[in-house]
Motif scaffolding. Structure first.
Motif, PDB file in Angstrom:
ATOM      1  N   PRO A  24     -31.638 -42.561 -70.169  1.00 36.53           N
ATOM      2  CA  PRO A  24     -30.574 -42.303 -71.205  1.00 36.53           C
ATOM      3  C   PRO A  24     -29.312 -42.127 -70.920  1.00 36.53           C
ATOM      4  O   PRO A  24     -28.285 -41.931 -71.508  1.00 36.53           O
ATOM      5  N   GLU A  25     -28.905 -42.415 -69.556  1.00 42.35           N
ATOM      6  CA  GLU A  25     -27.683 -42.501 -69.059  1.00 42.35           C
ATOM      7  C   GLU A  25     -26.946 -43.797 -69.041  1.00 42.35           C
ATOM      8  O   GLU A  25     -25.976 -44.165 -68.710  1.00 42.35           O
ATOM      9  N   ASN A  26     -28.041 -44.873 -69.552  1.00 40.74           N
ATOM     10  CA  ASN A  26     -27.731 -46.160 -69.410  1.00 40.74           C
ATOM     11  C   ASN A  26     -27.731 -46.674 -70.955  1.00 40.74           C
ATOM     12  O   ASN A  26     -28.445 -46.170 -71.818  1.00 40.74           O
ATOM     13  N   PRO A  27     -26.871 -47.680 -71.371  1.00 46.68           N
ATOM     14  CA  PRO A  27     -27.115 -48.578 -72.632  1.00 46.68           C
ATOM     15  C   PRO A  27     -28.632 -49.025 -72.618  1.00 46.68           C
ATOM     16  O   PRO A  27     -28.991 -49.264 -71.681  1.00 46.68           O
TER      17      PRO A  27
ATOM     18  N   TYR B 269     -29.098 -46.499 -74.746  1.00 48.82           N
ATOM     19  CA  TYR B 269     -29.005 -45.224 -75.489  1.00 48.82           C
ATOM     20  C   TYR B 269     -27.656 -44.911 -75.903  1.00 48.82           C
ATOM     21  O   TYR B 269     -26.674 -45.109 -75.292  1.00 48.82           O
ATOM     22  N   GLY B 270     -27.634 -44.384 -77.141  1.00 51.21           N
ATOM     23  CA  GLY B 270     -26.275 -43.727 -77.470  1.00 51.21           C
ATOM     24  C   GLY B 270     -25.547 -44.842 -78.197  1.00 51.21           C
ATOM     25  O   GLY B 270     -24.489 -44.516 -78.866  1.00 51.21           O
TER      26      GLY B 270
ATOM     27  N   ARG C  92     -21.811 -45.372 -76.706  1.00 52.52           N
ATOM     28  CA  ARG C  92     -22.149 -45.158 -75.387  1.00 52.52           C
ATOM     29  C   ARG C  92     -23.237 -44.347 -75.103  1.00 52.52           C
ATOM     30  O   ARG C  92     -23.439 -43.357 -75.958  1.00 52.52           O
ATOM     31  N   PRO C  93     -23.631 -44.372 -74.025  1.00 54.60           N
ATOM     32  CA  PRO C  93     -24.826 -43.369 -73.581  1.00 54.60           C
ATOM     33  C   PRO C  93     -24.081 -41.732 -73.949  1.00 54.60           C
ATOM     34  O   PRO C  93     -23.125 -41.583 -73.352  1.00 54.60           O
TER      35      PRO C  93
ATOM     36  N   LYS D  46     -26.156 -38.632 -73.281  1.00 53.20           N
ATOM     37  CA  LYS D  46     -27.303 -37.688 -72.535  1.00 53.20           C
ATOM     38  C   LYS D  46     -28.240 -37.358 -73.663  1.00 53.20           C
ATOM     39  O   LYS D  46     -29.070 -36.457 -73.425  1.00 53.20           O
TER      40      LYS D  46
ATOM     41  N   ALA E 128     -34.061 -49.348 -71.498  1.00 54.37           N
ATOM     42  CA  ALA E 128     -33.067 -49.395 -70.553  1.00 54.37           C
ATOM     43  C   ALA E 128     -33.205 -49.803 -69.072  1.00 54.37           C
ATOM     44  O   ALA E 128     -32.384 -49.772 -68.302  1.00 54.37           O
TER      45      ALA E 128
ATOM     46  N   TYR F 265     -19.871 -36.602 -72.876  1.00 50.49           N
ATOM     47  CA  TYR F 265     -20.799 -37.678 -72.149  1.00 50.49           C
ATOM     48  C   TYR F 265     -20.262 -37.898 -70.666  1.00 50.49           C
ATOM     49  O   TYR F 265     -20.239 -39.102 -69.979  1.00 50.49           O
TER      50      TYR F 265
END
Length: 400
Positions: free
Chosen positions: A55-58, A60-61, A67-68, A70, A325, A399
């Motif tokens: 979830p810290e990477n695209p 996600y978000g 953008r990610p 969290k 991801a 973020y």
């Protein structure tokens, strides 16, 4: 499920549309379904997280935040939609590493959390979140009793907020999912895991009540047998399916959990007569969406598939060894048409629909229409909205 007595009690406590005495803050306890950053703050790029998802990477978000952020989703979670509807900043996490604003509450939820921790494999279960709440409350009261701490008052909830806040508890899915995937027998799930998990929730509500909490929203568990992850991991067992195309045994055990939770909540209403306890029927709300996807804007051919994933066993676009991801994995082009985001968690659009259900009194027992009574605004709910448009000019530390 219950009489309207509880609804009248909630109106009496929180007020009517005329007085506008609605929840002024939110304290959320839960799992990755409602975690807006605690897990990633505590375990950034940890093996526990990497083996599950990124979830810290695209990507996600990508929805709303661009953008990610969290969150285990392409965009917002239910606590985010609550904040948007009530017109307050997004709920900051208890573990917020830098700037924070706790005036409108705190999010204690953390991904991977279970209530029967030895089964769910997590240290961050509900009793710990309750202890964190108690520490936060005591710290807030202590700070507000010291004149030299006055500059921090604007970021802390006033004392009366703890009685006027809404306390949301979203639990149970991690425990049941871990049991299903771990090969635990139906008998053990029924006789041990379900009673233990439900008891933890009921005990926690009682503790929060003694910490001044009066208003509660408790989630039951959505149909886990429809999850792309569960369908894939149990695919080779050739288990019978229900009319939704989901694993019947898993959904039956989930329903058994929900029945036990409902019974114990009714008992709790008797023992805490001045508390206002709303049960959100997450299970049947999800079933409604799965049965009528077009009505809610979802693609009927994709309701049991993950948007972000890679092909595995079956047709669910979920592979436990190559999750969302991971290198080479792409998300679908239209996540707003999908129910499941990464095979375990849901999409921004799904959470949006569910949040409207809750806030409008659908699938809640007793029914309580926050939208009508509190004059809520859902205009920032569509996926076309962005964080910058809604919260532009604020400090974007969520973020960091």
């Amino acid at each position: 499920m219950s009489s309207t007595t509880g609804a009248r009690g909630l109106i009496s406590s929180l007020g009517s549309k005329e007085t506008q005495q609605c929840p002024v803050a939110f304290f959320n306890f839960g799992t990755s379904m409602t975690d807006t950053g605690n897990l990633l703050n505590l375990l950034p790029y940890s093996p526990e997280v990497i083996n599950f998802a990124y979830p810290e990477n695209p990507p996600y978000g990508n929805t709303f935040f661009r953008r990610p952020a969290k969150r285990y989703s392409d965009g917002r979670l239910i606590p985010d939609f609550f904040s948007l509807a009530f017109g307050v900043p997004l709920l900051d996490t208890y573990s917020s590493p830098t700037v924070f604003n706790f005036k409108h509450g705190v999010n204690f939820a953390i991904g991977g959390v279970g209530l029967t921790s030895e089964i769910a494999g997590s240290k961050y279960f509900l009793p710990l979140q309750i202890k964190q709440f108690n520490r936060f409350q005591n710290s807030a009261f202590t700070a507000q009793s010291q004149p030299e701490c006055k500059p921090s008052f604007k970021s802390l909830p006033p004392r009366e907020t703890f009685q006027l806040a809404l306390y949301t508890l979203e639990f149970g899915s991690s425990d049941l999912r871990s049991a299903f995937h771990g090969g635990v027998s139906s008998a053990v799930i029924t006789e041990e895991i379900i009673p233990t998990t439900v008891k933890s929730i009921i005990d926690s509500v009682t503790i929060l009540y003694h910490y001044q909490a009066k208003n509660f929203l408790i989630f039951n568990v959505y149909p886990l047998g429809c999850s792309p992850q569960t369908q894939t991991l149990l695919f080779s067992e050739n288990l019978p399916k229900d009319d939704l195309g989901c694993i019947a045994t898993v959904n039956e055990l989930t329903e058994a959990y929900n029945r036990e939770l409902h019974i114990k909540i009714e008992d709790l209403r008797t023992s805490l007569p001045d508390a206002n306890i709303i049960l959100f029927d997450f299970y049947n709300a999800t079933v409604d969406i799965l049965r009528n996807p077009s009505r809610y804007g979802f693609d009927p051919s994709s309701v049991l598939k993950a948007c972000c994933g890679m092909a595995g066993l079956g047709s669910y676009n979920f592979n436990p060894n190559v999750t969302c991801a991971s290198e080479g994995v792409k998300s679908c082009e239209n996540p707003e048409r999908y129910v499941s985001w990464d095979g375990v968690h849901f999409t921004d659009s799904f959470y949006q629909t569910v949040s409207k259900f809750i806030l409008s009194g659908h699938y809640t027992f007793p029914s309580y229409d926050f939208g009508e009574i509190c004059g809520l605004n859902f205009s920032n709910f569509p996926s076309s909205a962005t964080y910058e448009e809604v919260y532009g000019g604020l400090c974007n530390v969520w973020y960091a």
